[in-house]
Design a protein around this motif. Structure first.
Motif, PDB file in Angstrom:
ATOM      1  N   THR A  64      13.778  11.246  38.770  1.00 14.84           N
ATOM      2  CA  THR A  64      13.547  10.468  37.559  1.00 14.84           C
ATOM      3  C   THR A  64      14.865  10.014  36.938  1.00 14.84           C
ATOM      4  N   LEU A  65      14.985   8.727  36.707  1.00 14.80           N
ATOM      5  CA  LEU A  65      16.183   8.149  36.113  1.00 14.80           C
ATOM      6  C   LEU A  65      16.174   8.370  34.603  1.00 14.80           C
ATOM      7  N   ASP A  66      17.231   9.042  34.107  1.00 13.86           N
ATOM      8  CA  ASP A  66      17.364   9.223  32.663  1.00 13.86           C
ATOM      9  C   ASP A  66      18.764   8.841  32.175  1.00 13.86           C
ATOM     10  N   GLY A  67      19.664   8.544  33.093  1.00 14.75           N
ATOM     11  CA  GLY A  67      21.015   8.149  32.710  1.00 14.75           C
ATOM     12  C   GLY A  67      21.931   9.304  32.388  1.00 14.75           C
ATOM     13  N   VAL A  68      21.425  10.526  32.425  1.00 12.95           N
ATOM     14  CA  VAL A  68      22.236  11.708  32.123  1.00 12.95           C
ATOM     15  C   VAL A  68      22.280  12.635  33.332  1.00 12.95           C
ATOM     16  N   LYS A  69      21.147  13.280  33.598  1.00 13.43           N
ATOM     17  CA  LYS A  69      21.081  14.145  34.771  1.00 13.43           C
ATOM     18  C   LYS A  69      21.035  13.333  36.061  1.00 13.43           C
ATOM     19  N   VAL A  70      20.390  12.195  35.992  1.00 12.76           N
ATOM     20  CA  VAL A  70      20.322  11.286  37.146  1.00 12.76           C
ATOM     21  C   VAL A  70      20.889   9.938  36.710  1.00 12.76           C
ATOM     22  N   THR A  71      21.987   9.546  37.326  1.00 15.75           N
ATOM     23  CA  THR A  71      22.631   8.290  36.959  1.00 15.75           C
ATOM     24  C   THR A  71      21.914   7.109  37.602  1.00 15.75           C
ATOM     25  N   TYR A  72      22.199   5.928  37.065  1.00 15.44           N
ATOM     26  CA  TYR A  72      21.576   4.725  37.614  1.00 15.44           C
ATOM     27  C   TYR A  72      21.983   4.511  39.068  1.00 15.44           C
ATOM     28  N   THR A  73      23.261   4.716  39.368  1.00 17.28           N
ATOM     29  CA  THR A  73      23.738   4.511  40.740  1.00 17.28           C
ATOM     30  C   THR A  73      23.011   5.414  41.724  1.00 17.28           C
ATOM     31  N   SER A  74      22.871   6.691  41.370  1.00 17.44           N
ATOM     32  CA  SER A  74      22.173   7.632  42.259  1.00 17.44           C
ATOM     33  C   SER A  74      20.723   7.228  42.444  1.00 17.44           C
ATOM     34  N   TRP A  75      20.068   6.875  41.339  1.00 16.80           N
ATOM     35  CA  TRP A  75      18.650   6.493  41.388  1.00 16.80           C
ATOM     36  C   TRP A  75      18.466   5.237  42.238  1.00 16.80           C
ATOM     37  N   ALA A  76      19.304   4.221  42.016  1.00 22.87           N
ATOM     38  CA  ALA A  76      19.167   2.959  42.739  1.00 22.87           C
ATOM     39  C   ALA A  76      19.389   3.148  44.237  1.00 22.87           C
ATOM     40  N   LYS A  77      20.389   3.949  44.593  1.00 23.25           N
ATOM     41  CA  LYS A  77      20.649   4.199  46.014  1.00 23.25           C
ATOM     42  C   LYS A  77      19.453   4.881  46.675  1.00 23.25           C
ATOM     43  N   LEU A  78      18.911   5.906  46.007  1.00 20.96           N
ATOM     44  CA  LEU A  78      17.783   6.640  46.575  1.00 20.96           C
ATOM     45  C   LEU A  78      16.534   5.769  46.630  1.00 20.96           C
ATOM     46  N   PHE A  79      16.310   4.969  45.590  1.00 20.49           N
ATOM     47  CA  PHE A  79      15.136   4.095  45.561  1.00 20.49           C
ATOM     48  C   PHE A  79      15.211   3.073  46.690  1.00 20.49           C
ATOM     49  N   LYS A  80      16.366   2.453  46.864  1.00 29.36           N
ATOM     50  CA  LYS A  80      16.524   1.459  47.933  1.00 29.36           C
ATOM     51  C   LYS A  80      16.352   2.082  49.319  1.00 29.36           C
ATOM     52  N   LEU A  81      16.826   3.309  49.451  1.00 30.47           N
ATOM     53  CA  LEU A  81      16.693   3.999  50.740  1.00 30.47           C
ATOM     54  C   LEU A  81      15.221   4.164  51.113  1.00 30.47           C
ATOM     55  N   HIS A  82      14.414   4.579  50.155  1.00 31.22           N
ATOM     56  CA  HIS A  82      12.988   4.756  50.429  1.00 31.22           C
ATOM     57  C   HIS A  82      12.272   3.407  50.544  1.00 31.22           C
ATOM     58  N   ALA A  83      12.701   2.433  49.756  1.00 26.53           N
ATOM     59  CA  ALA A  83      12.093   1.104  49.856  1.00 26.53           C
ATOM     60  C   ALA A  83      12.317   0.515  51.244  1.00 26.53           C
ATOM     61  N   VAL A 119       2.654   6.941  50.932  1.00 29.89           N
ATOM     62  CA  VAL A 119       3.333   7.644  49.834  1.00 29.89           C
ATOM     63  C   VAL A 119       2.316   7.965  48.753  1.00 29.89           C
ATOM     64  N   THR A 120       2.101   9.250  48.528  1.00 30.10           N
ATOM     65  CA  THR A 120       1.111   9.661  47.524  1.00 30.10           C
ATOM     66  C   THR A 120       1.756  10.053  46.199  1.00 30.10           C
ATOM     67  N   ASN A 121       3.037  10.462  46.244  1.00 30.16           N
ATOM     68  CA  ASN A 121       3.722  10.866  45.007  1.00 30.16           C
ATOM     69  C   ASN A 121       5.199  10.513  45.131  1.00 30.16           C
ATOM     70  N   ILE A 122       5.596   9.418  44.522  1.00 31.81           N
ATOM     71  CA  ILE A 122       6.976   8.945  44.645  1.00 31.81           C
ATOM     72  C   ILE A 122       7.959   9.901  43.984  1.00 31.81           C
ATOM     73  N   GLN A 123       7.510  10.682  42.984  1.00 28.53           N
ATOM     74  CA  GLN A 123       8.420  11.601  42.283  1.00 28.53           C
ATOM     75  C   GLN A 123       8.981  12.684  43.200  1.00 28.53           C
ATOM     76  N   THR A 124       8.300  12.952  44.313  1.00 27.48           N
ATOM     77  CA  THR A 124       8.824  13.945  45.252  1.00 27.48           C
ATOM     78  C   THR A 124       9.910  13.371  46.142  1.00 27.48           C
ATOM     79  N   LYS A 125      10.105  12.051  46.071  1.00 26.47           N
ATOM     80  CA  LYS A 125      11.087  11.392  46.925  1.00 26.47           C
ATOM     81  C   LYS A 125      12.242  10.791  46.131  1.00 26.47           C
ATOM     82  N   VAL A 126      11.952  10.309  44.936  1.00 27.64           N
ATOM     83  CA  VAL A 126      12.977   9.689  44.089  1.00 27.64           C
ATOM     84  C   VAL A 126      13.000  10.410  42.753  1.00 27.64           C
TER      85      VAL A 126
END
Length: 264
Positions: A22-41, A13-20
């Protein structure tokens, strides 16, 4: 000849931003971010760094490799946070698990007050308050996910019902069908989207429709013809004026004289 150890997938993985996102709590919610992060992890075999698994002991031969991978996963977390969140999380002495737990705490603190605010936003969001139909769908879905973050999950049928209630009157027929048929979220979205496109096509057709029967669309209507009676009256008017020029009202005297020099 010694076998070389396979490189751990995390190093690919050279650039995680292309896969997950950015969590900001508005455009990207915590639930969405956590699910996507765990999927890649899980895909890159580093889920054990954020799921509470105990690290290997320092005298374990895999410890050095674990520490390096641990640092990379921590970089993943930092690299997918908004600037405001990063300031609250960034700590040189922290661990990946501590950083992960702290983010969770931030978004799950004050659950009752946040749940009340989110529920109000959920029930008052309408299509008229959004910039587009897609924006309307996105906002409702995001609010529903944020409600899940504070232990107030929104079931699919409730989400569909709220989506239908926020539509303007021109969608009444489609809304009634959705309510009666127990339609899923995705199917309801498709039906509303098709109805909006149908209405847009009808409005476009009406804009090019002829204002009078027989008129070709897009060509201006010809001027209305002058009534024959109007032409006759104008002619009679000129004739009457000429006759008056020779009568008693003319001071110049007899005949045509100077009167006709005035243009009559």
């Amino acid at each position: 000849m010694t076998d070389q150890k396979a490189l751990h997938p995390v190093y690919s993985v050279t650039n995680i931003q292309t896969k997950v996102r950015t969590l900001d709590g508005v455009k990207v919610t915590y639930t969405s971010w956590a699910k996507l992060f765990k999927l890649h992890a899980k895909g890159y075999e580093v889920l054990n760094h954020i799921d509470g698994t105990e690290p290997p002991s320092k005298d374990d031969e895999s410890y050095d490799s674990w520490v390096k991978i641990h640092a990379i996963v921590l970089q993943w977390i930092y690299g997918t946070l908004s600037d405001d969140l990063l300031v609250r999380i960034l700590d040189y002495e922290t661990t990946t698990q501590k950083a992960w737990n702290k983010i969770q705490t931030i978004f799950q603190n004050n659950k009752n007050s946040r749940a009340s605010s989110l529920m109000h936003a959920f029930t008052t969001t309408t299509l008229a308050s959004c910039s587009s139909l897609n924006d309307y769908f996105h906002k409702l879905k995001d609010i529903a996910e944020q409600l899940s973050d504070v232990d107030q999950p929104v079931i699919e049928s409730r989400l569909v019902l709220q989506m239908v209630q926020g539509l303007p009157p021109e969608f009444d027929t489609t809304a009634q069908f959705i309510n009666q048929s127990n339609t899923s979220w995705d199917d309801a979205r498709d039906m509303i989207d098709r109805e909006q496109r149908r209405q847009a096509a009808r409005q476009q057709h009406s804009a090019f429709a002829a204002p009078r029967t027989g008129q070709t669309p897009g060509i201006p209507a010809p001027p209305l013809p002058v009534h024959p009676g109007q032409q006759f009256d104008q002619y009679a008017y000129r004739q009457n004026n000429k006759g008056r020029g020779r009568g008693r009202g003319y001071r110049g005297g007899r005949g045509r004289g100077r009167y006709n020099q005035g243009g009559y």
